[in-house]
Scaffold this active site. Structure first.
Site, PDB file in Angstrom:
ATOM      1  N   SER A   1      -9.406  -0.857   7.692  1.00 52.55           N
ATOM      2  CA  SER A   1      -9.079  -0.682   6.251  1.00 52.55           C
ATOM      3  C   SER A   1      -8.397  -1.770   5.523  1.00 52.55           C
ATOM      4  O   SER A   1      -8.059  -1.667   4.375  1.00 52.55           O
ATOM      5  CB  SER A   1      -8.064   0.334   6.340  1.00 52.55           C
ATOM      6  OG  SER A   1      -8.716   1.685   6.639  1.00 52.55           O
TER       7      SER A   1
ATOM      8  N   LYS B   1       0.675  -1.220   0.083  1.00 50.21           N
ATOM      9  CA  LYS B   1      -0.218  -0.217   0.023  1.00 50.21           C
ATOM     10  C   LYS B   1       0.873   1.125   0.032  1.00 50.21           C
ATOM     11  O   LYS B   1       1.942   1.149   0.704  1.00 50.21           O
ATOM     12  CB  LYS B   1      -0.907  -0.055   1.189  1.00 50.21           C
ATOM     13  CG  LYS B   1      -1.957   1.160   1.356  1.00 50.21           C
ATOM     14  CD  LYS B   1      -2.694   0.628   2.559  1.00 50.21           C
ATOM     15  CE  LYS B   1      -3.885   1.716   2.777  1.00 50.21           C
ATOM     16  NZ  LYS B   1      -4.626   1.511   3.889  1.00 50.21           N
TER      17      LYS B   1
ATOM     18  N   SER C   1      -9.550   1.641   3.645  1.00 50.96           N
ATOM     19  CA  SER C   1      -8.812   2.452   2.751  1.00 50.96           C
ATOM     20  C   SER C   1      -7.696   1.477   1.808  1.00 50.96           C
ATOM     21  O   SER C   1      -7.184   2.033   0.986  1.00 50.96           O
ATOM     22  CB  SER C   1      -8.160   3.219   3.368  1.00 50.96           C
ATOM     23  OG  SER C   1      -7.283   2.938   4.193  1.00 50.96           O
TER      24      SER C   1
END
Lengths: 517, 454
Positions: free
Chosen positions: A188, A69, A164
């Site tokens: 997330s 990420k 997210s």
């Protein structure tokens, strides 16, 4: 499996890498990646190949393509957090988890997309645009949703990944990598895992180092692991967990990596069903799925009981107070002086700060900073911040009471519904959505407990639905054993994506859910 | 020790417009603040109240939360780690040596060392504070409730020294900020982060003092203690010891007045000057019917006065928040130390206490006892860097009795050095030579005038 294939020479790391890279190119419309590290990935693949040639692979992960990420620092590679504030920022160091992956010979194919600074539950609010759920393009969804598919419909009907860590989830789900690292502060990692039909593990706070993870809420953030099956998650966990002197919040105890039993047995376990997780807005089909899952455990001989976590309904509000307070603090360093975006304004330092931060941050981030600063004001501190911490303790206590009474693992839904179409999702603002979507996941962050989302079934619309297991602190082995058992029971279908088929995936999709271990 | 404060006292008598009342007789006392202190300082009727916040840079190889080095006057931005520059994703890691320095200092100042202390973030925006917050200890500092004894002269006579005590409210560990250099000609500010993150001990002294002289004496004694412990080199000129003064005045019997904070004081001499000026300014202001603002003022050494600092508008809300990346700091003592704990990993208060060197007050007492010199002599010996060693070397090598040697050291040698602005180390006469000389004098082989000439 693919790891075994590499060792046996059925495929080379370079071939594997190239396939993933070209698949990334053909699935570009998913917008799962912010940066594709083609050159370095190929180089790493070559080095891995050399090791295999000499018969000296570093481990299970050697030669395996992984994604990270974009809020983790990667040396020499742009790290943006999907924000204008860090566009063009080249990290000078590797986050500990990244270093560990690279030390194991993993091949980093790219940095994945997210909500700006990990604030959001849709992966829709980053400056590089939203991430599209690969299942939007699956045969399963297309069949259920739009019988006549002409391109306009296709465009407007695509669904979100959740967030997210949506980019990481999409990357794993679409076979462009075999494992991805996300982050989990309020759900997330688990939320997008559920929406994208992959396994999303949130480890216990303090188990995996946060050094190099650009923080959202320091006291709740953990690096998350996304894989296609539970066994893979266990392998990655084994490589990433452990004390890091650079992170003072990691525990000192030595971590013992474990292997999950081939035939997990849940008959001696006690599964708790927290009644408060039957939240308003929970889709009836998910409720039904949850019941079915409970029945599965009962039939296997486990003790399934209803439990209560009475402070659950306060957790979202507390989370917002504590999250915004920490955000306000953590974002204070972005002043344009040392790194990142700096506005051209020249009048004074203060005006430069103001312009830089207004230009660099999106409305979501700015909103949270303002709220957080409000809660931290001297006159508000006791009423908001301290109160929220006290309620946080009560929430954590709810869990320890239930676990102390003999329950081993809790079973809950991960999300209220399946993935929403993007056009519908954006009708409400980020704050509203986050409050709705985090409700089942974020209490685990408040209490620092490990939790995992496992794909359970497809919804009426042909989209994945996941169920969540929450375990005792540092009892990942037990948690993952239960998760593996469940995974075996439900036999979740593999995604049927044209693009993947086209890329000759005997190795990539050997079975229903391809794994590398 | 500093010259005694007779000069300052007169300045505080009632100014123009009021009847001049006679200065009360000074008397030796251990009084703290209030009327007693006022009387001692000759203040009628105003009672000045002085408290101090002292920041001492910890003497350590690396910074408080990061591994970058601590050096004075290194090239700009050459000692900055990723954490010091607040690069995203970096985390603080506590430096053990800094903790030990703070514990040592706390013990030397008779504090209670908190076995559990916490770290907090103090937020404000400034170019020399890269993270936008400073990590400090606001809620529970590492040491509290101590005391510092110091001596001041009475009536400018060293022979009459009075012991005073100032309470130490607390000692806290915190980060130093970087340095800003304002370049007004080019309308820019240059920032050097070498100092950012260096460990500081903030020592808070309660408002028990009444004048510049007392404050300077207290700080001098603190300086000697820190240097003896080695926890800080405490050289004011190099910024290793910084003092801010809190000053207010009030009528005896009435509540404390509004206080001002005085900053930018670079030496002990200026400390005394700044405080005394501020006291005088406040008295004058109040006597003219004005009010004192709760403000921060800077000391202008050239003009010898305090000036309001323009950029502190309104009260700052620092939005204190616990530092989430640092668990509570747990210290142990012999009793609480768990058996299986690795001794390298923990800080043991008792073992630090055992290793404490003799503090200045103890050293002075020993000198008096061992050599039969006067207490005020011992003060002077300790006050000059290296003088005690010099004295002891001479005594060991000469036939002259210590009681006589001290006279030569303090009157002849020291005044000569002072006249020529030399330190003891730079003395043209070595201890060996002086010892020889004094032996000759003892044996009456030379006359005392001849010796003085040498």
């Amino acid at each position: 499996q693919v790891s075994a294939a590499l060792r046996e020479g059925q495929i080379t790391p370079t071939e594997l890498c190239q396939r993933c890279l070209s698949l990334i190119k053909s699935t570009k419309f998913l917008n799962a990646y912010i940066t594709v590290t083609e050159e370095t990935a190929l180089k790493q693949a070559e080095e891995s190949e050399e090791r295999f040639r000499r018969g000296q692979p570093l481990g299970v992960l050697d030669g395996i393509p992984v994604a990270v990420k974009d809020n983790f620092n990667t040396a020499g590679i742009e790290t943006t957090c999907a924000s204008n504030m860090l566009k063009g920022y080249i990290s000078p160091y590797n986050a500990t988890v990244v270093q560990k992956l690279l030390d194991q010979g993993a091949v980093l194919v790219g940095k994945t997309n997210l909500d700006e600074f990990a604030m959001g539950s849709g992966s829709t609010d980053g400056v590089f645009g939203p991430v599209r759920n690969p299942w939007s393009y699956s045969r399963q969804y297309k069949e259920k949703c739009a019988p006549k598919s002409h391109s306009e419909d296709k465009e407007s009907k695509w669904v979100i990944t959740g967030g997210s860590s949506g980019g990481s989830a999409a990357a794993v789900s679409s076979f462009t990598c075999f494992a991805a690292v996300g982050s989990d502060t309020g759900g997330s990692t688990r939320n997008p895992a559920a929406h994208c039909g992959v396994v999303g593990l949130k480890p216990t706070y303090g188990l995996i180092s946060r050094h190099g993870l650009i923080p959202l809420v320091n006291s709740m953030d953990v690096p998350g692991i996304l894989t296609r099956c539970v066994d893979d998650a266990a392998v990655v966990l084994g490589l990433l967990a452990g004390h890091d002197p650079k992170d003072s919040t990691t525990i000192q105890d030595k971590f013992k990596p474990f292997e999950l039993p081939n035939l997990p047995d849940v008959s001696k376990l006690s599964i708790g069903i927290p009644k408060e997780y039957h939240a308003p807005g929970l889709a009836s089909e998910i409720l039904a799925l949850w019941s079915k899952a409970a029945d599965l455990f009962k039939k296997a001989g486990a003790k399934v009981i209803e439990v209560s976590l009475p402070h659950t309904r306060y957790s979202i509000v507390c989370y917002h107070v504590l999250c915004t307070a920490e955000v306000a603090s953590n974002m204070a360093r972005f002043d344009g002086l040392e790194y990142g975006h700096r506005s051209d304004t020249n009048q004074s330092t203060e005006s430069m700060y103001a312009a830089t931060r207004r230009e660099g941050f999106n409305a979501v981030v700015r909103g949270r900073i303002l709220s957080g600063n409000y809660f931290l004001l001297k006159q508000n501190y006791e009423r908001y911040f301290v109160k929220a911490q006290q309620v946080r303790r009560l929430i954590a206590h709810d869990f320890s009471k239930v676990f102390g009474s003999g329950v081993d693992v809790l079973l809950t839904p991960t999300t209220l519904t399946d993935a929403a179409p993007y056009t519908e999702f954006i009708r409400e603002d980020n704050r509203t959505r986050s409050a709705q979507d985090d409700i089942l996941t974020q209490a685990a962050n408040m209490a620092g407990l490990p939790a995992i989302s496992v794909p359970a079934a497809l919804s009426k619309r042909g989209l994945p639905v996941g169920l969540q297991f929450i375990g005792r602190s540092f009892q990942e082995k037990q948690l993952l054993t239960v998760a593996k058992w469940f995974e075996k029971q439900v036999e979740f279908p593999g995604i049927q994506l044209e693009e993947v088929k086209r890329h000759d995936h005997d190795v990539l999709q050997h079975q229903k859910s391809a794994s590398f271990s | 020790a500093k010259a005694c404060g007779g000069v300052w006292r007169r300045a505080w008598q009632r100014g123009v417009g009021g009847p001049v009342s006679g200065a009360r007789q000074a008397f030796a006392s251990n009084a703290r603040g209030g009327a007693g202190s006022a009387a001692r300082c000759g203040l009628v009727p105003w009672v000045p109240v002085v408290g101090l916040e002292v920041h001492a840079q910890i003497s350590s190889n690396s910074k408080l939360f990061s591994g970058s080095q601590v050096h004075f006057a290194a090239p700009p931005n050459s000692l900055v780690s990723f954490f010091d520059a607040s690069l995203p994703g970096t985390l603080p890691v506590l430096n053990r040596r800094c903790v030990e320095a703070a514990v040592m200092t706390g013990l030397a100042l008779n504090c209670r060392v908190n076995k559990k202390s916490l770290f907090d973030r103090k937020h404000y925006f400034y170019a020399d504070l890269p993270a936008g917050y400073q990590i400090t200890q606001q809620r529970v500092p590492i040491a509290v409730n101590g005391s510092l004894s110091y001596s001041v002269c009475v009536d400018n006579k060293m022979s009459q020294m009075v012991t005073k005590t100032v309470k130490i409210k607390q000692i806290q560990l915190e980060q130093d900020s970087g340095k800003s250099l304002h370049d007004d000609t080019r309308s820019q500010t240059l920032v050097d982060l070498n100092r950012a993150g260096v460990g500081l001990m903030e020592v808070v002294m309660e408002p028990d003092m009444c004048c510049g002289e007392e404050a300077a004496a207290a700080v001098r004694e603190l300086q000697l203690i820190l240097q003896t412990l080695g926890s800080s080199q405490a050289v004011m000129a190099e910024g290793q010891l910084r003092v801010d003064a809190n000053v207010s005045v009030h009528y005896p019997g009435e509540p404390y007045g509004v206080r001002t904070e005085v900053k930018n004081i670079n030496s002990l001499r200026f400390l005394a000057k700044a405080i005394d000026y501020e006291i005088q300014r406040q008295i004058k202001e109040l006597e003219n019917g004005g009010t004192i603002l709760n403000e921060t003022r800077t000391f202008d050494s050239k003009l010898g006065c305090t000036i309001p600092m323009r950029d502190k508008e309104g009260k700052q809300d620092y939005r204190f928040m616990p530092e989430p990346n640092l668990p509570p700091l747990i210290l142990y003592d012999a009793k609480s130390l768990p058996a299986n704990m690795n001794h390298q990993q923990v800080v043991n208060i008792d073992s630090i206490r055992e290793r404490l060197p003799d503090l200045p007050s103890v050293k002075r007492a020993k000198l008096v006892e061992q050599y039969g010199i006067l207490p005020e002599h011992s003060f002077t010996l300790l006050n000059e860097d290296g003088l005690t060693e010099f004295f002891e070397n001479v005594v060991n090598q000469t036939q002259m009795k210590p009681k006589k040697v001290i006279g030569w050291i303090l009157n002849d040698l020291l005044s000569y050095l002072k006249q020529h602005s030399l330190t003891v180390k730079e003395s043209p006469v070595s201890s060996f030579l002086l010892a020889d000389l004094l032996s000759l004098l003892e044996k009456n082989q030379i006359s005392s005038t001849a010796a003085k000439k040498v």
